[in-house]
Design an enzyme around this catalytic site. Sequence first.
Site, PDB file in Angstrom:
ATOM      1  N   HIS A  17      14.167 -27.491  14.481  1.00  0.00           N
ATOM      2  CA  HIS A  17      14.525 -26.077  14.240  1.00  0.00           C
ATOM      3  C   HIS A  17      13.242 -25.313  13.949  1.00  0.00           C
ATOM      4  CE1 HIS A  17      17.636 -23.134  12.322  1.00  0.00           C
ATOM      5  NE2 HIS A  17      16.582 -22.485  12.806  1.00  0.00           N
ATOM      6  N   HIS A  19      11.243 -21.831  15.654  1.00  0.00           N
ATOM      7  CA  HIS A  19      11.143 -20.732  16.614  1.00  0.00           C
ATOM      8  C   HIS A  19       9.658 -20.490  16.873  1.00  0.00           C
ATOM      9  CE1 HIS A  19      15.424 -19.627  16.160  1.00  0.00           C
ATOM     10  NE2 HIS A  19      15.250 -20.059  14.912  1.00  0.00           N
ATOM     11  N   HIS A 197      22.959 -21.413  15.970  1.00  0.00           N
ATOM     12  CA  HIS A 197      22.794 -21.004  14.582  1.00  0.00           C
ATOM     13  C   HIS A 197      24.164 -20.595  14.040  1.00  0.00           C
ATOM     14  CE1 HIS A 197      18.609 -21.016  15.582  1.00  0.00           C
ATOM     15  NE2 HIS A 197      18.220 -20.406  14.480  1.00  0.00           N
ATOM     16  N   GLU A 200      24.579 -19.810   8.394  1.00  0.00           N
ATOM     17  CA  GLU A 200      23.404 -19.408   7.607  1.00  0.00           C
ATOM     18  C   GLU A 200      23.830 -18.244   6.723  1.00  0.00           C
ATOM     19  OE1 GLU A 200      18.776 -17.894   8.208  1.00  0.00           O
ATOM     20  OE2 GLU A 200      20.174 -17.775   9.899  1.00  0.00           O
ATOM     21  N   ASP A 278      11.835 -23.546  10.635  1.00  0.00           N
ATOM     22  CA  ASP A 278      12.411 -22.293  11.107  1.00  0.00           C
ATOM     23  C   ASP A 278      11.336 -21.341  11.643  1.00  0.00           C
ATOM     24  OD1 ASP A 278      14.373 -20.472  11.719  1.00  0.00           O
ATOM     25  OD2 ASP A 278      15.017 -20.090   9.670  1.00  0.00           O
ATOM     26  N   ASP A 279      10.853 -20.435  10.804  1.00  0.00           N
ATOM     27  CA  ASP A 279       9.811 -19.470  11.177  1.00  0.00           C
ATOM     28  C   ASP A 279       8.692 -19.576  10.133  1.00  0.00           C
ATOM     29  OD1 ASP A 279      11.243 -17.711  13.394  1.00  0.00           O
ATOM     30  OD2 ASP A 279      12.688 -18.009  11.779  1.00  0.00           O
TER      31      ASP A 279
END
Length: 335
Positions: A17, A19, A197, A200, A278-279
């Site tokens: 996961h 991005h 996704h 969340e 994630d980011d």
Amino acid sequence: MTDLATFCAALPKAELHLHIEGSLEPELMVALAKRNKVAIPFATVEDVRAAYRFTDLQSFLDIYYAGAAVLRTAEDFHDLAAAYFDRAAADGVVHAEIFFDPQTHTHRGIPFGLVMEGLTAAIDGARTKHGMSVYLIMSYLRHLSEEDAFATLREAEPWLDRFVGVGLDSSEVGNPPARFARVFAASRERGLRLCCHAGEEGPPAYVWEALDALGVDRIDHGNRALEDPALVARLARDATTLTVCPLSNVALRNVARLEDHPIDRMLGVGLRATIHSDDPAYFGGYIAENYRATAQARGLTRAQLVTLARNSLLGSFLPAPELVRHLAALDAFAA
């Protein structure tokens, strides 16, 4: 005894996961803006970092999409991805399955093929430089229409052999997975694996939809599944992988503090939970830091950390021979 940070970085793991646009560090953002003569609302790297304070998912997405505007050439996408692979290799990542958001770029006039040219060159470089296998997952943006997603799938046709699956990301609340059932079915028909996704910021119902309306192989995030005992039972029974992102959860206020994170509760009820970043440029840490900070905050044992790493490999889309090889390496490390 190896210290916790060293152990977390050395632990062989998969990142499922991530991005790639969310690994755009402020230094690279400013450098690319200068290289491409793109105006951004930040004068310095420090200004960019100061803007990385979020109240929810949408406040993050606003700056995420603004930052992506500096990505203009194949070289930009290559440099972005290559920088991530260097960090991931240092963090013990042996296999990565990374999301990219083509609509973020095609909607501002960047050709799909240009994005792929840069990313695939970096992926080939990661294999040579780090011995790391990398799969691409093309994400549809859920705040756009399903028709737009279909258009993206058509643009992707010449490149289908270079990615393994599709996902669904962007603003979750008000954009339920079922809206994209037809394009997910079309993606499956093309031999692609499916991720979504869900859970969340959105409710447990979105996780049910991802499973039943989309037929996904993997749930990205999934924290709110814990609110529904029947859903937890199903996810545990089916060994559905949840790609959990602790530092992201705190940054976006889905969890108040890391000390309150439910990752060990997920393991305790039999869920195949995993940890990812994630980011990371926006949320304060790459994958090893997510492992370390969560372990420290929740008092995770090394055995639990090994379980999280094993779950990441089991949840990957690797073929059986490669999976067996990585699991053996993890067992050797743990021993």
